[in-house]
Design a protein around this motif. Structure first.
Motif, mmCIF file in Angstrom:
data_model
loop_
_atom_site.group_PDB
_atom_site.id
_atom_site.type_symbol
_atom_site.label_atom_id
_atom_site.label_comp_id
_atom_site.label_asym_id
_atom_site.label_seq_id
_atom_site.Cartn_x
_atom_site.Cartn_y
_atom_site.Cartn_z
ATOM 1 N N VAL A 139 0.784 -1.120 -0.114
ATOM 2 C CA VAL A 139 0.010 -0.024 0.033
ATOM 3 C C VAL A 139 1.070 1.205 0.022
ATOM 4 O O VAL A 139 1.893 1.359 0.874
ATOM 5 N N SER A 140 0.782 2.121 -0.908
ATOM 6 C CA SER A 140 1.591 3.329 -0.841
ATOM 7 C C SER A 140 1.423 4.211 0.096
ATOM 8 O O SER A 140 0.184 4.401 0.676
ATOM 9 N N SER A 141 2.225 4.966 0.465
ATOM 10 C CA SER A 141 2.270 5.986 1.575
ATOM 11 C C SER A 141 1.359 6.950 1.369
ATOM 12 O O SER A 141 0.579 7.730 1.880
ATOM 13 N N ALA A 142 1.225 7.554 -0.043
ATOM 14 C CA ALA A 142 0.135 8.353 -0.470
ATOM 15 C C ALA A 142 -1.335 7.768 -0.299
ATOM 16 O O ALA A 142 -2.087 8.570 0.141
ATOM 17 N N ASP A 143 -1.406 6.335 -0.545
ATOM 18 C CA ASP A 143 -2.852 6.031 -0.370
ATOM 19 C C ASP A 143 -3.112 5.892 0.988
ATOM 20 O O ASP A 143 -4.326 5.845 1.737
ATOM 21 N N GLU B 37 -8.918 -7.229 -3.916
ATOM 22 C CA GLU B 37 -8.105 -7.075 -5.266
ATOM 23 C C GLU B 37 -8.944 -6.199 -6.240
ATOM 24 O O GLU B 37 -8.463 -5.699 -6.951
ATOM 25 N N GLU B 38 -10.374 -6.119 -5.904
ATOM 26 C CA GLU B 38 -11.056 -5.155 -6.774
ATOM 27 C C GLU B 38 -11.160 -3.790 -6.473
ATOM 28 O O GLU B 38 -11.374 -2.912 -7.048
ATOM 29 N N GLU B 39 -10.577 -3.489 -5.299
ATOM 30 C CA GLU B 39 -10.340 -2.009 -4.735
ATOM 31 C C GLU B 39 -9.397 -1.379 -5.555
ATOM 32 O O GLU B 39 -8.186 -1.875 -5.774
ATOM 33 N N PRO B 40 -9.678 -0.266 -6.135
ATOM 34 C CA PRO B 40 -9.073 0.216 -7.303
ATOM 35 C C PRO B 40 -7.792 0.836 -6.700
ATOM 36 O O PRO B 40 -6.701 1.284 -7.694
ATOM 37 N N THR B 41 -7.552 1.267 -5.485
ATOM 38 C CA THR B 41 -6.485 2.084 -5.080
ATOM 39 C C THR B 41 -5.513 1.697 -4.218
ATOM 40 O O THR B 41 -4.612 1.814 -4.072
ATOM 41 N N VAL B 42 -5.965 0.733 -2.977
ATOM 42 C CA VAL B 42 -5.355 0.641 -2.029
ATOM 43 C C VAL B 42 -4.483 -0.567 -1.992
ATOM 44 O O VAL B 42 -3.220 -0.533 -2.246
ATOM 45 N N PHE B 43 -4.901 -1.704 -2.309
ATOM 46 C CA PHE B 43 -4.235 -2.843 -2.182
ATOM 47 C C PHE B 43 -3.296 -3.287 -3.718
ATOM 48 O O PHE B 43 -4.336 -3.405 -4.564
ATOM 49 N N LYS B 44 -2.201 -3.367 -3.535
ATOM 50 C CA LYS B 44 -1.458 -3.185 -5.020
ATOM 51 C C LYS B 44 -0.842 -4.840 -4.720
ATOM 52 O O LYS B 44 -0.212 -5.134 -3.892
ATOM 53 N N ALA B 45 -0.441 -5.202 -6.036
ATOM 54 C CA ALA B 45 0.184 -6.392 -6.127
ATOM 55 C C ALA B 45 1.691 -6.276 -5.750
ATOM 56 O O ALA B 45 2.218 -5.191 -5.885
ATOM 57 N N PRO C 232 -0.910 -4.901 9.072
ATOM 58 C CA PRO C 232 0.139 -3.987 8.142
ATOM 59 C C PRO C 232 1.280 -3.747 8.827
ATOM 60 O O PRO C 232 1.601 -3.981 9.815
ATOM 61 N N MET C 233 2.388 -3.673 8.046
ATOM 62 C CA MET C 233 3.949 -3.456 8.507
ATOM 63 C C MET C 233 4.583 -2.388 7.496
ATOM 64 O O MET C 233 4.135 -2.231 6.586
#
Length: 454
Positions: A238-242, A438-446, A413-414
């Motif tokens: 999860v990116s810091s921006a998200d 995984e359908e969430e468009p912004t938060v959870f990235k591979a 989360p870590m």
């Protein structure tokens, strides 16, 4: 002292690799331990007999030799202070678990990944990658596996008995072990003073307290399903921006963890089956600074946890604003984050002994007792990634690994090893929950190899 045995025990197949344990040994404390019994505290006794895993990936330790010798020597030194990790679980006269501090040692496996490079592992799919790198504990309290890859990369994996300590405590041990491997000065030793968690006398009435609402004797708990539901294990980034955007959406005064928990609660509502009208969401809360604001428990080794939770109807959750859900999370987390509640929980467990107890958050029950989808969030933001340097530099990646057998999901989360504010999120949840995440468009990235190793 190290006892070794040569073995050719093949663990399992990963993505394009096979991990083979070449040497199995037992590392005992460098100084003898006078055998004695150490009772578990009342807050240890609320934990089920499950093991927690953690692993660290080092892209290139810079040596053609297997690093196990240095790790074992440092481990032997560190176990002198952290001697409970070298012990065994036993039972007291009442049948409750307790620690036998025997100096038995820590099982230590040295393995190789045949024909594989570390960057080829799909760490985002831990069932096929991490599962072979984190050892399964058979005896004792803790075990270690060091796996070397063709590219020179190394993974250090550990498992420990959750009844003996929480993640905060094990982090202390990891930092001390790494410092010993580097030859650095030792940090202050751990404290095992159970007096911090002693019940009050005379014991106050526990019925109707918050502790009584959050925990229940196992004998009174509803029976679990005949078969545990299947669960999927994932690791996302999860990116810091998200993370920042999520916190802003949760409203003023809400923490990042509260905002993240609120989002997860709503995602679980989206994934709830037709028979699950409610969603139960819990959060693990550490009590060290709540019980002792003077810092006296900073070095305490053991479990100092409670698990508050909330239950909301799935339909209601789907229609709520994130800020309103975060307000509810804040309400029940704040209610439990007090010294009075932790002392009350100690007293409550004392009143139940020797009957075992369980956190209600794990049971997946709605407000009317109906089946509910359930998840517990535990913050791993204190994972000291940058300090677990065994003399080879900081790890390129690290994560906990907790595919526990319970019916409730578990999400942690870590901090990312990149040190840029990104998060790494370990997920153990129902497949339908993972699909919604995984359908969430912004938060959870591979989690791609290029993100980890550049």
């Amino acid at each position: 002292m190290v006892k070794e045995a040569i073995t050719n025990g093949r663990r399992s197949h990963g993505h394009g690799s096979e991990v083979t344990v070449m040497v199995a040994s037992t590392v005992a404390p460098a100084l003898p331990v006078q055998e004695h019994r150490l009772p578990l505290s009342n807050l240890d006794l609320i934990l089920p007999p499950v093991d927690v895993g953690v692993f660290f990936c080092y892209a290139d330790p810079g040596s053609s030799h297997h690093p196990s010798a240095a790790l074992k020597a440092a481990l032997a030194k560190t176990l002198v202070a952290y001697y409970p990790l070298a012990g065994e679980m036993a039972a007291n006269a009442a049948g409750e678990p307790e620690l036998l501090c025997s100096g038995r040692g820590v099982d230590f496996a040295e393995a190789v990944a045949d024909g594989a490079e570390l960057r080829e592992l799909r760490l985002g799919l831990p069932d096929e990658s991490v599962e072979q790198l984190v050892p399964k504990k058979k005896d004792g309290v803790m075990c270690v596996q060091v796996t070397k890859f063709r590219c020179g990369g190394v993974v250090v994996g550990c498992s420990f008995d959750h009844r003996v300590c929480d993640a905060y405590s094990f982090n202390m041990f990891l930092v001390a072990w790494a410092a010993a491997a580097r030859g650095s000065s030792a940090s202050p030793g751990p404290s095992f003073h159970r007096s911090f968690l002693a019940p009050r006398e005379p014991s106050p009435t526990c019925a109707g307290t918050l502790a009584d609402r959050l925990f229940v004797p196992v004998s009174c708990a509803p029976a679990p399903p005949a078969t545990a539901p299947d669960a999927a294990n994932r690791i996302y980034r999860v990116s810091s921006a998200d993370v920042a955007a999520l916190q802003e959406s949760a409203g003023p005064g809400r923490t990042k963890l509260e905002a993240f928990t609120a989002l997860l609660w709503q995602l679980h509502a989206r994934a709830a089956s037709m028979g699950q009208r409610s969603c139960c969401m819990g959060v693990v809360v550490d009590g060290r600074t709540r019980l002792r604001r003077d810092g006296a428990m900073k070095a305490y080794f053991g479990n100092v946890l409670t698990i508050p939770y909330g239950v909301i109807g799935s339909d209601d959750l789907r229609g709520m604003a994130l800020a309103d859900v975060a307000n509810d999370v804040h309400r029940w987390v704040t209610e439990a984050a007090t010294g009075e509640h932790f002392q009350e929980l100690v007293d409550w467990v004392e009143a139940q002994r020797p009957d075992p107890t369980v956190a209600r958050a794990y049971l997946g029950r709605g407000s009317d007792g109906e089946d509910a989808t359930a998840c517990v969030v535990s913050s791993g933001m204190r994972l000291p990634v940058g300090e677990v340097d065994f003399g080879w530099g900081q790890p390129a990646f690290a994560s906990y690994h907790f595919p526990w057998p319970g019916g409730a999901g578990y999400i942690m989360p870590m901090p990312s090893a990149r040190g840029d504010g990104d998060w790494v999120v370990y997920v153990h949840a129902a497949p339908e929950v993972v699909a919604v995440m995984e359908e969430e468009p912004t938060v959870f990235k591979a989690l791609e190899s290029s993100y980890i190793f550049g």
